[in-house]
Design a protein around this motif. Structure first.
Motif, short mmCIF file in Angstrom:
data_model
loop_
_atom_site.label_atom_id
_atom_site.label_comp_id
_atom_site.label_asym_id
_atom_site.label_seq_id
_atom_site.Cartn_x
_atom_site.Cartn_y
_atom_site.Cartn_z
N UNK A 3 0.82 -1.16 -0.07
CA UNK A 3 0.13 -0.05 0.08
C UNK A 3 0.81 1.01 0.00
N UNK A 4 0.78 2.18 -1.01
CA UNK A 4 1.74 3.16 -1.12
C UNK A 4 1.63 4.20 0.12
N UNK A 5 2.44 4.68 0.69
CA UNK A 5 2.54 5.72 1.72
C UNK A 5 1.99 6.92 1.32
N UNK A 6 1.96 7.15 -0.21
CA UNK A 6 1.85 8.39 -0.95
C UNK A 6 1.15 8.20 -2.19
N UNK A 86 -4.81 -3.78 2.49
CA UNK A 86 -4.96 -2.97 3.55
C UNK A 86 -6.20 -2.85 4.25
N UNK A 87 -7.35 -3.01 3.58
CA UNK A 87 -8.61 -2.57 3.96
C UNK A 87 -8.78 -3.63 5.20
N UNK A 88 -8.05 -4.74 5.30
CA UNK A 88 -8.02 -5.67 6.39
C UNK A 88 -7.83 -4.86 7.84
N UNK A 89 -7.05 -3.63 7.71
CA UNK A 89 -6.66 -2.85 9.02
C UNK A 89 -8.11 -2.44 9.36
N UNK A 90 -9.00 -2.27 8.79
CA UNK A 90 -10.24 -1.57 9.48
C UNK A 90 -10.61 -2.55 10.40
N UNK A 255 -2.50 -4.13 -3.68
CA UNK A 255 -1.21 -5.14 -3.86
C UNK A 255 -1.53 -5.67 -5.10
N UNK A 256 -0.40 -6.50 -5.79
CA UNK A 256 -0.76 -7.11 -6.95
C UNK A 256 -1.93 -7.88 -7.10
N UNK A 257 -1.81 -8.92 -6.25
CA UNK A 257 -2.98 -9.83 -6.16
C UNK A 257 -4.38 -9.16 -6.03
N UNK A 258 -4.53 -8.18 -5.10
CA UNK A 258 -5.80 -7.57 -4.72
C UNK A 258 -6.15 -6.65 -5.63
N UNK A 259 -5.26 -6.12 -6.34
CA UNK A 259 -5.48 -4.80 -7.44
C UNK A 259 -5.77 -3.59 -6.28
N UNK A 260 -6.64 -2.99 -6.55
CA UNK A 260 -7.00 -1.88 -5.49
C UNK A 260 -8.38 -1.87 -4.80
N UNK A 261 -8.41 -1.50 -3.88
CA UNK A 261 -9.47 -1.74 -3.18
C UNK A 261 -9.66 -0.35 -2.04
N UNK A 290 0.00 -4.01 -10.86
CA UNK A 290 0.68 -3.53 -9.89
C UNK A 290 -0.16 -2.75 -8.68
N UNK A 291 0.37 -2.77 -7.58
CA UNK A 291 -0.50 -1.91 -6.73
C UNK A 291 -0.77 -0.58 -6.82
N UNK A 292 -0.09 0.35 -7.40
CA UNK A 292 -0.41 1.77 -7.71
C UNK A 292 -1.64 1.94 -8.86
N UNK A 293 -1.51 0.99 -10.09
CA UNK A 293 -2.25 1.02 -10.90
C UNK A 293 -3.88 0.60 -10.37
N UNK A 294 -3.66 -0.54 -9.47
CA UNK A 294 -4.92 -0.91 -8.79
C UNK A 294 -5.50 0.20 -7.66
N UNK A 295 -5.00 0.65 -7.13
CA UNK A 295 -5.36 1.79 -6.24
C UNK A 295 -5.80 3.11 -6.88
N UNK A 296 -5.21 3.39 -8.12
CA UNK A 296 -5.84 4.54 -8.74
C UNK A 296 -7.23 4.12 -9.54
#
Length: 321
Positions: A3-6, A86-90, A255-261, A290-296
């Motif tokens: 999960x990107x910090x920024x 990182x949605x798991x952190x909720x 993450x790569x497996x999760x994509x973005x959430x 990749x994680x960044x593409x998925x998060x976007x």
């Protein structure tokens, strides 16, 4: 899980901490729900069930508090468990606040940074907050460092502090999930780093409903940044939708497996001028890249979906014309 910090390319940060003050988002692309995996029903919101701009991939679920019995506006996509990063952190925060409740403005007990938390490599392989062995964090501070810049090492530190070991804490997470009726969810770590932590958008939406009732949690996820433990600067919130037209959180994952959430909270105003809390979850956007593409992709899909719900509320949703 990474999960990107920024997150770059996002929208400007602003904050709304109170549960009763929310708003909308700019319009975006999307398509109405039309395939067999879509689910909505008149029993949830009355006769005017909206056709929303659901994401074209993955899965998503939305509700509006105060409408009908539960406010369910439907679910898009097959509810097959997928990695949630990182949605798991909720859920980690939910269990911590259940076991160690905080009052508004309270810092809570001290938590000593252990060797494991301090020695987590700052390699970029996962999101880590730099801390020093022996350093003291308050419970509130640790929750902020976990939820805002998404520190995996802080999530694990909280787990060990609460239950003695991360394994024991994960058992608590899964018991909490069962108690909330999240029967398609499996937690295997406190941070979401493991791709074996899986869930569905409908399950995570139930968690969003519950955790947003906690005033301390709401105030934390409404923060645009948090001070570094050494006081050397600020760490920004990974949720770059925060503060845009009333978005108030909640938590990113990528993450790569999760994509973005993204688990998110925003509001709209119905035809009667009443402010409504809108909660939603979007999962599995652009997985395998990749994680960044998925998060976007998750942020963009969420922005579009929020705008669609707000438009429905203000035009054809419940309330007098």
């Amino acid at each position: 899980m990474r999960t990107a910090l920024l997150v770059t390319g996002g929208l400007a940060l602003a904050l709304v901490a109170a549960l009763g003050v929310f708003g909308g988002l700019p319009s975006g692309s999307g398509r109405p729900a039309t395939d067999p995996s879509d689910r909505s029903g008149p029993s949830a919101v009355g006769p005017a069930v909206p056709s929303l701009p659901w994401p074209a991939q993955g899965q998503a679920s939305v509700l509006v508090e105060g409408i009908g019995e539960r406010g369910d506006l439907g679910t898009k996509g097959a509810q097959t468990p997928v990695p949630i990063a990182s949605v798991a952190k909720v859920m980690t925060a939910y269990v911590i606040l259940e076991d160690h409740p905080l009052r508004a403005g309270e810092a809570g007990p001290g938590i000593r940074v252990d060797e494991k938390a301090a020695d987590t490599p700052l390699s970029g392989a996962e999101s880590v907050v730099p801390v020093v062995r022996g350093q003291q964090l308050t419970e509130r501070q640790a929750l902020e460092l976990m939820l805002i810049p998404s520190g995996n090492n802080i999530a694990r530190l909280l787990a060990r502090w609460d239950a003695g070991s991360e394994k024991a804490f994960v058992e608590k997470m899964n018991r909490a999930a069962r108690a909330l009726g999240m029967n398609h969810t499996t937690y295997t770590g406190a941070s979401g780093y493991e791709s074996t932590t899986t869930s569905t958008s409908a399950d995570q939406l139930e968690l969003a409903r519950q955790v947003m009732r906690n005033e301390v949690f709401r105030s934390i996820v409404a923060q645009g940044s948090v001070e570094k433990p050494d006081g050397s600067g600020a760490l920004p919130n990974t949720n770059t939708l925060l503060g845009t037209s009333g978005v108030i959180g909640i938590k990113t994952g990528s993450s790569t497996p999760a994509g973005g959430a993204l688990m998110w909270a925003a509001t709209g105003v119905d035809r009667g001028g009443n402010k409504r809390l809108i909660l939603g979850v979007v999962l599995h956007q652009s997985p395998g890249v990749n994680a960044a593409t998925g998060l976007y992709a998750a942020l963009d899909a969420s922005r579009t979906l929020i705008e669609g719900v707000q438009h429905w509320l203000s035009t054809t949703g419940p309330g007098p014309r």
